[in-house]
Design a protein around this motif. Structure first.
Motif, short mmCIF file in Angstrom:
data_model
loop_
_atom_site.label_atom_id
_atom_site.label_comp_id
_atom_site.label_asym_id
_atom_site.label_seq_id
_atom_site.Cartn_x
_atom_site.Cartn_y
_atom_site.Cartn_z
N TYR A 221 0.82 -1.12 0.07
CA TYR A 221 0.22 0.14 0.03
C TYR A 221 1.02 1.27 0.04
O TYR A 221 0.60 2.20 -0.78
CB TYR A 221 -0.79 -0.18 1.29
CG TYR A 221 -1.81 1.35 1.47
CD1 TYR A 221 -2.91 1.60 0.69
CD2 TYR A 221 -1.30 2.32 2.43
CE1 TYR A 221 -3.34 2.48 0.69
CE2 TYR A 221 -2.03 3.44 2.19
CZ TYR A 221 -3.05 3.77 1.69
OH TYR A 221 -3.81 4.82 1.77
N LYS A 223 3.71 1.57 -0.97
CA LYS A 223 4.79 1.76 -2.41
C LYS A 223 3.79 2.29 -3.61
O LYS A 223 4.10 3.28 -4.20
CB LYS A 223 5.11 0.44 -2.72
CG LYS A 223 5.84 0.22 -4.11
CD LYS A 223 6.22 -0.98 -4.38
CE LYS A 223 7.21 -1.12 -5.87
NZ LYS A 223 7.54 -2.51 -6.11
N GLN A 224 2.61 1.78 -3.38
CA GLN A 224 1.40 2.32 -4.30
C GLN A 224 0.98 3.57 -4.10
O GLN A 224 0.87 4.53 -5.09
CB GLN A 224 0.12 1.30 -4.49
CG GLN A 224 0.38 -0.02 -4.96
CD GLN A 224 -0.81 -0.87 -4.78
OE1 GLN A 224 -1.64 -0.57 -4.15
NE2 GLN A 224 -0.65 -2.14 -5.44
N ALA A 226 3.12 5.95 -2.78
CA ALA A 226 4.15 6.79 -2.92
C ALA A 226 4.27 6.98 -4.86
O ALA A 226 4.49 8.12 -4.96
CB ALA A 226 5.58 6.08 -2.87
N GLU A 227 3.92 5.91 -5.40
CA GLU A 227 3.87 6.05 -6.81
C GLU A 227 2.70 6.78 -7.10
O GLU A 227 3.26 7.83 -8.18
CB GLU A 227 3.65 4.64 -7.48
CG GLU A 227 5.05 3.85 -7.05
CD GLU A 227 4.54 2.29 -7.66
OE1 GLU A 227 3.39 2.12 -8.01
OE2 GLU A 227 5.53 1.60 -7.91
N TYR A 228 1.45 7.02 -6.54
CA TYR A 228 0.46 7.60 -6.96
C TYR A 228 0.95 9.08 -6.62
O TYR A 228 0.65 9.98 -7.57
CB TYR A 228 -0.66 7.29 -6.06
CG TYR A 228 -1.92 8.16 -6.37
CD1 TYR A 228 -2.50 8.13 -7.54
CD2 TYR A 228 -2.39 8.93 -5.53
CE1 TYR A 228 -3.66 9.06 -7.65
CE2 TYR A 228 -3.39 10.08 -5.54
CZ TYR A 228 -4.12 9.90 -6.72
OH TYR A 228 -5.07 10.73 -7.03
N ARG A 229 1.50 9.60 -5.49
CA ARG A 229 1.60 10.90 -5.35
C ARG A 229 2.60 11.42 -6.25
O ARG A 229 2.73 12.57 -6.59
CB ARG A 229 2.48 11.07 -3.97
CG ARG A 229 1.05 10.95 -2.87
CD ARG A 229 1.78 10.77 -1.17
NE ARG A 229 0.83 10.56 -0.54
CZ ARG A 229 0.92 10.45 1.07
NH1 ARG A 229 2.24 10.49 1.49
NH2 ARG A 229 0.10 10.53 1.89
N LYS A 230 3.66 10.95 -6.72
CA LYS A 230 4.74 10.89 -7.56
C LYS A 230 4.11 11.26 -8.91
O LYS A 230 4.46 12.20 -9.54
CB LYS A 230 5.77 10.00 -7.63
CG LYS A 230 6.85 10.29 -8.56
CD LYS A 230 7.89 8.99 -8.45
CE LYS A 230 9.11 9.35 -9.73
NZ LYS A 230 10.00 8.12 -9.50
N TYR A 231 3.07 10.36 -9.25
CA TYR A 231 2.55 10.59 -10.51
C TYR A 231 1.54 11.86 -10.52
O TYR A 231 1.70 12.64 -11.62
CB TYR A 231 1.79 9.52 -10.71
CG TYR A 231 0.61 9.72 -11.96
CD1 TYR A 231 1.31 9.56 -13.35
CD2 TYR A 231 -0.80 9.87 -11.94
CE1 TYR A 231 0.33 9.65 -14.28
CE2 TYR A 231 -1.28 9.92 -13.04
CZ TYR A 231 -0.94 9.87 -14.36
OH TYR A 231 -1.71 10.09 -15.26
N SER A 234 4.06 15.03 -11.19
CA SER A 234 4.66 14.98 -12.09
C SER A 234 3.86 15.69 -13.28
O SER A 234 2.85 16.05 -13.37
CB SER A 234 4.78 13.54 -12.72
OG SER A 234 3.82 12.84 -13.13
N LYS A 236 3.31 14.52 -16.07
CA LYS A 236 2.27 13.60 -16.96
C LYS A 236 1.15 13.63 -16.70
O LYS A 236 -0.01 13.55 -17.22
CB LYS A 236 2.89 12.09 -16.50
CG LYS A 236 4.24 11.67 -17.33
CD LYS A 236 4.61 10.11 -16.81
CE LYS A 236 5.95 10.00 -17.32
NZ LYS A 236 6.25 8.51 -16.94
N CYS A 237 0.83 14.23 -15.41
CA CYS A 237 -0.60 14.52 -14.97
C CYS A 237 -1.06 16.01 -14.84
O CYS A 237 -0.55 16.76 -14.34
CB CYS A 237 -0.58 13.95 -13.24
SG CYS A 237 -2.32 14.14 -12.66
#
Length: 242
Positions: A221, A223-224, A226-231, A234, A236-237
Motif C-alpha cells: 500500500y 509503495k502504491q 508513493a507512486e500515486y503521489r509521484k504521478y 509529475s 504527466k498528470c
C-alpha cells in the motif's frame, strides 16, 4: 466509541414468585433481583462487622467474610475447606498484588461488578483474577482493556505512556488468550504508531513476523501510495479541464 470507564455488571431479570405460606393468604412476596443482593453485600465490603477472616496485605489489614468468599471463588473455597493453613487461620497474608487491586477483587466477589479506573488497574485486576481462577472477572478485565484501547484516537495512542508490548507479554503469561491475540492484531493494525516506540523491539521473533505480515498500512500500500503521489505531482498528470 466509549470515552469513559464502563461499569461492567450482570443484572438478572426481575421475576416474582407466589408465596403460599398460609391457605387463606392472597398476598405475594416479590423476589429481589440479583443486583439488589449484590448491592446489599457491598455494605459488608472491607467492614469488620461479622467478619471471620482478615487479609494482611502491604502492611494493612482487610476484613472479609468466609461464606461470601467460598460461594464466589473456588480457589478460596478449597483454601478455607481443605487441609491448608488458611482453613484454621484468621489472619491470612496476601502476596503479589496491591491493596487497591485486592480490594477491587473483593468488590467483584461481593457485588458481581467492577469498574477499573484505567487500563493499568484493569490489568492488575486481571492478574489477580487469574491468580484466584475467577475466569469471568478475567474476561471482564479483558473486555475493559480492549474497549479502552479501541476508543483512543491515533494521536492519543502515539503519545500515551502505556507499554503495549509489556501489556501483550503479561496477557500471554497470565493465559489471557483473547486479550493477547487482540493486542497482537492491534499492534499490527496501528503499525506506524507502535513501530516507532522503543518497546516494539521487545517483540519476539514470532510476534514480529506476525505483525509484519498483518501490518497496516502494508508495504504494498505504501509503495502504491508513493507512486500515486509521484504521478500526480509529475508533468504527466495535467488538468484536462484547463
Amino acid at each position: 466509541m466509549l470515552k469513559r470507564a464502563v461499569l461492567f455488571t450482570e443484572r438478572q431479570p426481575i421475576s416474582f414468585l407466589k408465596i403460599n405460606c398460609l391457605r387463606n393468604c392472597k398476598t405475594y412476596q416479590a423476589r429481589k433481583p440479583l443486583w439488589f443482593y449484590n448491592t446489599s453485600l457491598k455494605f459488608f465490603l472491607n467492614k469488620p462487622m461479622l467478619a471471620d477472616v482478615v487479609f494482611e496485605i502491604q502492611g494493612t489489614t482487610v476484613p472479609a467474610h468466609r461464606a461470601i468468599l467460598v460461594a464466589r471463588c473456588e480457589v478460596m473455597a478449597a483454601m478455607f475447606n481443605g487441609n491448608y493453613m488458611e482453613a484454621k487461620s484468621v489472619l491470612i497474608p496476601v502476596y503479589g498484588v496491591s491493596k487497591e487491586t485486592f480490594l477491587s477483587f473483593l468488590e467483584y466477589l461481593y457485588t458481581d461488578s467492577c469498574c477499573p479506573a484505567g487500563i493499568f488497574q484493569a490489568m492488575c485486576l486481571l492478574i489477580c483474577a487469574e491468580m484466584y481462577q475467577v475466569s469471568r472477572l478475567q474476561h471482564i478485565c479483558e473486555l475493559f482493556i480492549i474497549t479502552q484501547l479501541q476508543s483512543m484516537p491515533s494521536r492519543e495512542l502515539a503519545s500515551m505512556n502505556l507499554d503495549i508490548v509489556d501489556l501483550l507479554k503479561k496477557a500471554k503469561f497470565h493465559h489471557s488468550d483473547c486479550l493477547s491475540t487482540w493486542l497482537l492484531h492491534f499492534i499490527a493494525t496501528n503499525y506506524l504508531i507502535f513501530s516507532q516506540k522503543p518497546e516494539f523491539q521487545d517483540l519476539s521473533v514470532e510476534e514480529r513476523s506476525f505483525v509484519e505480515k498483518h501490518r497496516w498500512p502494508s508495504n504494498m500500500y505504501l509503495k502504491q501510495l508513493a507512486e500515486y503521489r509521484k504521478y500526480i505531482h509529475s508533468r504527466k498528470c495535467r488538468c484536462l479541464v484547463m
